[in-house]
Write an enzyme that holds these catalytic residues in place. Structure first.
Site, PDB file in Angstrom:
ATOM      1  CB  CYS A  23      -0.922  -0.011   1.225  1.00 37.57           C
ATOM      2  SG  CYS A  23      -1.960   1.450   1.328  1.00 37.57           S
ATOM      3  CB  CYS A  73      -0.584   2.627   3.907  1.00 39.94           C
ATOM      4  SG  CYS A  73      -2.071   1.959   3.202  1.00 39.94           S
ATOM      5  CG  ASP A  74       3.173   1.223   4.423  1.00 41.27           C
ATOM      6  OD1 ASP A  74       2.712   1.700   5.477  1.00 41.27           O
ATOM      7  OD2 ASP A  74       2.949   0.054   4.064  1.00 41.27           O
TER       8      ASP A  74
END
Ligand code: NAP
Length: 305
Positions: free
Chosen positions: A133, A136-137
Site C-alpha cells: 500500500c 499508506c507507507d
C-alpha cells in the site's frame, strides 16, 4: 432467531458497520474469522493518514475500533463462513462448525488480500520495507530508492505518488506494455526520476532487518541485475474474499462484489462494504465510511419490509 443484520468481517468496514448498527438498535452479530478484530490493518506498522490520530499503529487503531464496539455491547462470533444462501427473503449463513445463522440483511465486509509475488524474501521482509500500500507507507521512503511491481492502475498511480516523494522509482512490469489507463501512464513516463524495467520479474528481495536490494530478471534476455533499494511496493492486484458469496451476489471478473457507495448489491438485503466491493480507493477511512453507508442502507431496507 432471525437477526436484523449479520455483519461478516471485523476489519474497519465491519467494525464501523457494527457501531452504526448498535447505535440504530438493530439486532445483530458480527462474525470474525480469526478471533481478532482489525482485518488487514493489524499488520500495518504505522497508520499516518487516519484523521486525528497520526502515527497510530494499525494494531492500536483496530483495538480502539473494537473497544468502541465492545462499549456498545456488540456480540462477536468467531468462525469461518463456509456457506451462504437465500431462503426467500431470509439470508442463511453457514459456519465451519455447521452452525447456521438466519438474518433479514447481511453486510459482507470480508475484505481481501493483496496478491503476493511468492518470491524469496517476500514473507520475511513484509512490513520491513515491503509494502502492499503506497498511499499508506510511501511517506516512510522520502528521498529513498524504491521499486514498484505491477502494470495496472494501482501500480502506475502508486509509482506517480512515490516519484513525488522518493529519490528514484523503478517500475518492474512483466510485459512490455502497461495495463493502466493511458493518462496515468503518460504522466508516469514524463517523470524524470522514474525508470520502467519492461519484461522484468522479481527473483528475490534481500535484506536482514529491512529491504536492502532486489534482484530483477529480464525475461527476454534472461539477464539478472541487482538494485540497491530500501522499499518494494507490490501492486499486482487484490484477491477479494468473496468466493463464498459468488453463487448469490454479482461480482466482477476480478471477484469484487459489485456495489456502489450505498453498498447495495444486486440482491435486496445484501450489502457489501470495504475492500470486498468494487471501488477505486481501498483505505481504512473509505472502509469505515462504507460501514456507515451500509447500515444506512440496511435501515432503509428494513423500514420498507
Ligand atoms: P490489475 O488491474 O489486475 O493489475 C495487476 C497488474 O499486476 C497487471 O499489470 C498484471 O500484469 C500484474 N500482475 C499480476 N500478477 C502478477 C504477478 N504474479 N507477477 C507480476 N505481475 C503481476 O490490478 P490493480 O492495479 O490492483 O487494479 C485493480 C482494479 O482497480 C482494476 O480494475 C483497476 O482498473 C481499478 N483501479 C482503477 C483506478 C482508477 O480508475 N483510477 C485506480 C486504481 C484501481 P499483466 O498486465 O501482465 O496482467
Amino acid at each position: 432467531m432471525i437477526y436484523d443484520v449479520i455483519i461478516i468481517g471485523s476489519g474497519p468496514a465491519g467494525l464501523s458497520a457494527a457501531i452504526y448498527a448498535k447505535r440504530a438498535e438493530l439486532n445483530l452479530i458480527v462474525i470474525e474469522k480469526a478471533g481478532i478484530s482489525g482485518g488487514q490493518i493489524i499488520n500495518t506498522y504505522e497508520v499516518d493518514n487516519y484523521p486525528g490520530i497520526p502515527g497510530i499503529s494499525g494494531f492500536e487503531l483496530s483495538t480502539r475500533f473494537r473497544e468502541h464496539c465492545d462499549r456498545l455491547d456488540t456480540t462477536f462470533i468467531t468462525g469461518e463462513v463456509t456457506g451462504f444462501r437465500l431462503e426467500g427473503d431470509i439470508k442463511v449463513v453457514t459456519m465451519d462448525n455447521g452452525e447456521e445463522y438466519r438474518t433479514k440483511t447481511v453486510v459482507i465486509a470480508s475484505g481481501g488480500v493483496p496478491r503476493h509475488l511468492n518470491v524469496p524474501g517476500e514473507d520475511k521482509l513484509s512490513g520491513m520495507g515491503i509494502s502492499y500500500c503506497a498511499t499508506c507507507d510511501g511517506a516512510f521512503f522520502k528521498n529513498k530508492e524504491v521499486v514498484v511491481v505491477g502494470g495496472g492502475d494501482v501500480a502506475v498511480e502508486d509509482a506517480i505518488f512515490l516519484a513525488r516523494i522518493c529519490k528514484k522509482v523503478y517500475v518492474v512490469h512483466r510485459r512490455d506494455q502497461f495495463r493502466a489507463n493511458k493518462s496515468a501512464v503518460s504522466k508516469l513516463m514524463d517523470m524524470e526520476n522514474v525508470t520502467v524495467l519492461w519484461d522484468s520479474v522479481v527473483e528475490r528481495i534481500n535484506g536482514e532487518d529491512s529491504v536492502e536490494s532486489i534482484e530483477i530478471k529480464n525475461v527476454k534476455t534472461q539477464e539478472s541485475k541487482q538494485y540497491d533499494v530500501s522499499g518494494v511496493f507490490i501492486a499486482v492486484g487484490y484477491i477479494p474474499n468473496s468466493q463464498v458469496y459468488q453463487n448469490v451476489v454479482a461480482t466482477n471478473e476480478q471477484g469484487y462484489i459489485i456495489a456502489g457507495e450505498n453498498c447495495e448489491t444486486n440482491i435486496p438485503g445484501i450489502f457489501a462494504a470495504g475492500d470486498v466491493r468494487t471501488k477505486d480507493l481501498r483505505q481504512i477511512i473509505t472502509a469505515a465510511a462504507d460501514g456507515a453507508n451500509a447500515i444506512t442502507s440496511v435501515e432503509r431496507y428494513l423500514n420498507n419490509l
